[in-house]
Write a protein that holds these residues in place. Sequence first.
Motif, PDB file in Angstrom:
ATOM      1  N   HIS A  89     -10.022  60.376  -5.264  1.00 45.24           N
ATOM      2  CA  HIS A  89     -11.306  59.666  -5.356  1.00 45.24           C
ATOM      3  C   HIS A  89     -11.315  58.698  -6.540  1.00 45.24           C
ATOM      4  O   HIS A  89     -12.144  57.806  -6.606  1.00 45.24           O
ATOM      5  N   LYS A  90     -10.362  58.859  -7.455  1.00 39.50           N
ATOM      6  CA  LYS A  90     -10.291  57.972  -8.624  1.00 39.50           C
ATOM      7  C   LYS A  90      -9.454  56.721  -8.356  1.00 39.50           C
ATOM      8  O   LYS A  90      -9.401  55.829  -9.192  1.00 39.50           O
ATOM      9  N   ASN A  91      -8.812  56.652  -7.187  1.00 42.74           N
ATOM     10  CA  ASN A  91      -7.943  55.530  -6.868  1.00 42.74           C
ATOM     11  C   ASN A  91      -8.786  54.283  -6.602  1.00 42.74           C
ATOM     12  O   ASN A  91      -9.751  54.324  -5.845  1.00 42.74           O
ATOM     13  N   GLU A  92      -8.402  53.176  -7.212  1.00 46.93           N
ATOM     14  CA  GLU A  92      -9.153  51.923  -7.065  1.00 46.93           C
ATOM     15  C   GLU A  92      -9.171  51.417  -5.627  1.00 46.93           C
ATOM     16  O   GLU A  92     -10.024  50.625  -5.251  1.00 46.93           O
ATOM     17  N   ALA A  93      -8.228  51.885  -4.802  1.00 51.83           N
ATOM     18  CA  ALA A  93      -8.135  51.423  -3.419  1.00 51.83           C
ATOM     19  C   ALA A  93      -9.072  52.185  -2.478  1.00 51.83           C
ATOM     20  O   ALA A  93      -9.130  51.870  -1.285  1.00 51.83           O
ATOM     21  N   LEU A  94      -9.811  53.172  -2.967  1.00 50.84           N
ATOM     22  CA  LEU A  94     -10.614  54.034  -2.110  1.00 50.84           C
ATOM     23  C   LEU A  94     -11.551  53.257  -1.188  1.00 50.84           C
ATOM     24  O   LEU A  94     -11.566  53.484   0.024  1.00 50.84           O
ATOM     25  N   GLN A  95     -12.349  52.360  -1.715  1.00 54.15           N
ATOM     26  CA  GLN A  95     -13.314  51.634  -0.878  1.00 54.15           C
ATOM     27  C   GLN A  95     -12.620  50.713   0.118  1.00 54.15           C
ATOM     28  O   GLN A  95     -13.013  50.632   1.281  1.00 54.15           O
ATOM     29  N   ARG A  96     -11.558  50.028  -0.328  1.00 51.71           N
ATOM     30  CA  ARG A  96     -10.805  49.166   0.586  1.00 51.71           C
ATOM     31  C   ARG A  96     -10.213  49.991   1.726  1.00 51.71           C
ATOM     32  O   ARG A  96     -10.324  49.628   2.897  1.00 51.71           O
ATOM     33  N   LEU A  97      -9.609  51.134   1.380  1.00 50.06           N
ATOM     34  CA  LEU A  97      -9.010  51.998   2.387  1.00 50.06           C
ATOM     35  C   LEU A  97     -10.054  52.552   3.352  1.00 50.06           C
ATOM     36  O   LEU A  97      -9.799  52.668   4.552  1.00 50.06           O
ATOM     37  N   SER A  98     -11.236  52.890   2.842  1.00 54.86           N
ATOM     38  CA  SER A  98     -12.270  53.433   3.728  1.00 54.86           C
ATOM     39  C   SER A  98     -12.710  52.396   4.751  1.00 54.86           C
ATOM     40  O   SER A  98     -12.929  52.727   5.923  1.00 54.86           O
ATOM     41  N   LYS A  99     -12.785  51.148   4.361  1.00 56.58           N
ATOM     42  CA  LYS A  99     -13.154  50.085   5.311  1.00 56.58           C
ATOM     43  C   LYS A  99     -12.035  49.865   6.324  1.00 56.58           C
ATOM     44  O   LYS A  99     -12.291  49.666   7.515  1.00 56.58           O
ATOM     45  N   GLU A 100     -10.780  49.901   5.853  1.00 55.36           N
ATOM     46  CA  GLU A 100      -9.642  49.778   6.781  1.00 55.36           C
ATOM     47  C   GLU A 100      -9.668  50.920   7.795  1.00 55.36           C
ATOM     48  O   GLU A 100      -9.447  50.707   8.987  1.00 55.36           O
ATOM     49  N   PHE A 101      -9.936  52.119   7.312  1.00 52.50           N
ATOM     50  CA  PHE A 101      -9.901  53.296   8.172  1.00 52.50           C
ATOM     51  C   PHE A 101     -10.927  53.206   9.302  1.00 52.50           C
ATOM     52  O   PHE A 101     -10.606  53.468  10.458  1.00 52.50           O
ATOM     53  N   ILE A 102     -12.150  52.846   8.977  1.00 52.42           N
ATOM     54  CA  ILE A 102     -13.179  52.815  10.024  1.00 52.42           C
ATOM     55  C   ILE A 102     -12.974  51.668  11.007  1.00 52.42           C
ATOM     56  O   ILE A 102     -13.572  51.664  12.077  1.00 52.42           O
ATOM     57  N   ASN A 103     -12.090  50.720  10.662  1.00 52.34           N
ATOM     58  CA  ASN A 103     -11.813  49.608  11.569  1.00 52.34           C
ATOM     59  C   ASN A 103     -10.533  49.808  12.387  1.00 52.34           C
ATOM     60  O   ASN A 103     -10.167  48.924  13.165  1.00 52.34           O
ATOM     61  N   LEU A 104      -9.864  50.957  12.228  1.00 48.96           N
ATOM     62  CA  LEU A 104      -8.678  51.229  13.036  1.00 48.96           C
ATOM     63  C   LEU A 104      -9.095  51.342  14.495  1.00 48.96           C
ATOM     64  O   LEU A 104     -10.137  51.918  14.800  1.00 48.96           O
ATOM     65  N   HIS A 105      -8.272  50.816  15.391  1.00 48.25           N
ATOM     66  CA  HIS A 105      -8.702  50.787  16.790  1.00 48.25           C
ATOM     67  C   HIS A 105      -7.641  51.223  17.801  1.00 48.25           C
ATOM     68  O   HIS A 105      -7.956  51.392  18.965  1.00 48.25           O
ATOM     69  N   LYS A 106      -6.415  51.400  17.420  1.00 52.20           N
ATOM     70  CA  LYS A 106      -5.370  51.780  18.373  1.00 52.20           C
ATOM     71  C   LYS A 106      -5.465  53.270  18.669  1.00 52.20           C
ATOM     72  O   LYS A 106      -5.140  54.104  17.835  1.00 52.20           O
ATOM     73  N   THR A 107      -5.902  53.605  19.858  1.00 48.83           N
ATOM     74  CA  THR A 107      -6.160  55.003  20.203  1.00 48.83           C
ATOM     75  C   THR A 107      -4.905  55.795  20.542  1.00 48.83           C
ATOM     76  O   THR A 107      -4.976  57.005  20.708  1.00 48.83           O
ATOM     77  N   GLN A 108      -3.749  55.131  20.639  1.00 52.28           N
ATOM     78  CA  GLN A 108      -2.532  55.883  20.913  1.00 52.28           C
ATOM     79  C   GLN A 108      -1.991  56.578  19.667  1.00 52.28           C
ATOM     80  O   GLN A 108      -1.042  57.358  19.750  1.00 52.28           O
ATOM     81  N   TYR A 109      -2.598  56.324  18.530  1.00 56.94           N
ATOM     82  CA  TYR A 109      -2.175  56.950  17.286  1.00 56.94           C
ATOM     83  C   TYR A 109      -3.241  57.911  16.779  1.00 56.94           C
ATOM     84  O   TYR A 109      -4.428  57.733  17.045  1.00 56.94           O
ATOM     85  N   LEU A 110      -2.803  58.906  16.026  1.00 57.52           N
ATOM     86  CA  LEU A 110      -3.730  59.774  15.308  1.00 57.52           C
ATOM     87  C   LEU A 110      -3.732  59.330  13.850  1.00 57.52           C
ATOM     88  O   LEU A 110      -2.675  59.147  13.248  1.00 57.52           O
ATOM     89  N   TYR A 111      -4.911  59.144  13.301  1.00 58.36           N
ATOM     90  CA  TYR A 111      -5.059  58.713  11.917  1.00 58.36           C
ATOM     91  C   TYR A 111      -5.807  59.789  11.134  1.00 58.36           C
ATOM     92  O   TYR A 111      -6.622  60.516  11.688  1.00 58.36           O
ATOM     93  N   MET A 112      -5.549  59.829   9.843  1.00 52.91           N
ATOM     94  CA  MET A 112      -6.271  60.764   8.996  1.00 52.91           C
ATOM     95  C   MET A 112      -6.491  60.116   7.626  1.00 52.91           C
ATOM     96  O   MET A 112      -5.579  59.530   7.052  1.00 52.91           O
ATOM     97  N   PHE A 113      -7.711  60.232   7.131  1.00 50.17           N
ATOM     98  CA  PHE A 113      -8.031  59.774   5.774  1.00 50.17           C
ATOM     99  C   PHE A 113      -8.289  61.027   4.951  1.00 50.17           C
ATOM    100  O   PHE A 113      -9.221  61.773   5.219  1.00 50.17           O
ATOM    101  N   TYR A 114      -7.444  61.249   3.959  1.00 49.81           N
ATOM    102  CA  TYR A 114      -7.531  62.465   3.145  1.00 49.81           C
ATOM    103  C   TYR A 114      -7.748  62.061   1.684  1.00 49.81           C
ATOM    104  O   TYR A 114      -6.876  61.490   1.052  1.00 49.81           O
ATOM    105  N   VAL A 115      -8.935  62.362   1.181  1.00 54.53           N
ATOM    106  CA  VAL A 115      -9.278  62.082  -0.218  1.00 54.53           C
ATOM    107  C   VAL A 115      -9.317  63.399  -0.978  1.00 54.53           C
ATOM    108  O   VAL A 115      -9.901  64.369  -0.511  1.00 54.53           O
ATOM    109  N   TRP A 116      -8.682  63.431  -2.136  1.00 54.22           N
ATOM    110  CA  TRP A 116      -8.714  64.634  -2.954  1.00 54.22           C
ATOM    111  C   TRP A 116      -9.263  64.272  -4.341  1.00 54.22           C
ATOM    112  O   TRP A 116      -9.316  63.102  -4.724  1.00 54.22           O
ATOM    113  N   GLY A 117      -9.673  65.293  -5.069  1.00 53.01           N
ATOM    114  CA  GLY A 117     -10.135  65.078  -6.433  1.00 53.01           C
ATOM    115  C   GLY A 117     -10.742  66.335  -7.002  1.00 53.01           C
ATOM    116  O   GLY A 117     -10.762  67.377  -6.362  1.00 53.01           O
ATOM    117  N   HIS A 118     -11.200  66.221  -8.215  1.00 49.37           N
ATOM    118  CA  HIS A 118     -11.850  67.324  -8.919  1.00 49.37           C
ATOM    119  C   HIS A 118     -13.329  66.993  -9.077  1.00 49.37           C
ATOM    120  O   HIS A 118     -13.672  65.966  -9.662  1.00 49.37           O
TER     121      HIS A 118
END
Length: 198
Positions: A89-118
Motif C-alpha cells: 500500500h506504500k508503493n507509489e504505483a498503487l493508484q496507477r495500478l488500480s486504474k489499470e486493473f479495473i480496465n483489464l478486459h481480456k477474459t481469457q486470462y485470470l488477473y489478481m491485484f494483491y496489495v499488502w501492508g501493515h
Amino acid sequence: EVACHTVLHPTIARSPKEQMVLQVIEDRRKLEEALGYTVRGLAYPNGSVDDNVVNALKACGIRHARTVNSTLTFALPSDYLRWNPTCSHKNEALQRLSKEFINLHKTQYLYMFYVWGHSYEFEIDKNWNVIENFAKTVSGKDDIWYATNIEIVDYMDAASRVQVSVNGDFAYNPSAISVWLEVDKKHVELKPGVTTSL
C-alpha cells in the motif's frame, strides 16, 4: 482471513529448522484456539523465505504464504507458498495500478491485484486516504471477485481438479465447491460432485 506470522517474528530463514516449525505451529495453534477454524496461511516475518522455510510450512499444514516482493503485475502466483503480491500500500504505483486493473478486459486470462501492508503504518504515516482511495477505485465491480487468500487457493485447487470429457461436452467437478467455466461466452457453474453438460 487470519494467517500466521510466527510467534516471535524472527528472520525465519536464519532459524534452525526446529525453530521454523515451532514458530509456525505454535502461532497456528494459538490462532486456531482463538478463532475456532483451521489457519492455513502465513505472511513471512521480515519477508524471510527460502526452500527450508517453505518445506517447514508444508509440514505445518500451511497452504499459502505471502512475500514482500512486489511484482507490479496482476499475474496469479505460480507457487502459493512464495506468493509475491502486486505491491505494498506504500508503493507509489498503487493508484496507477488500480486504474489499470479495473480496465483489464481480456477474459481469457485470470488477473489478481494483491496489495499488502501493515495497518499500523497508516497511523504512523497519517495516510489512511491512500487505502481509502484504493478501496473506492476497485470496490463494487461486478466482474471482480473480492476473495481471501485461502479462498483463492481452494478455488484454484478445485478448478485444477475438474475433469472435462474428451469431446468437451460435459465436465465433472469432484471438489466440494462450485467451479465456473466460460463456454461459448456463457458462464457455466460446475456444482460440486456433479457432471454438467457443456
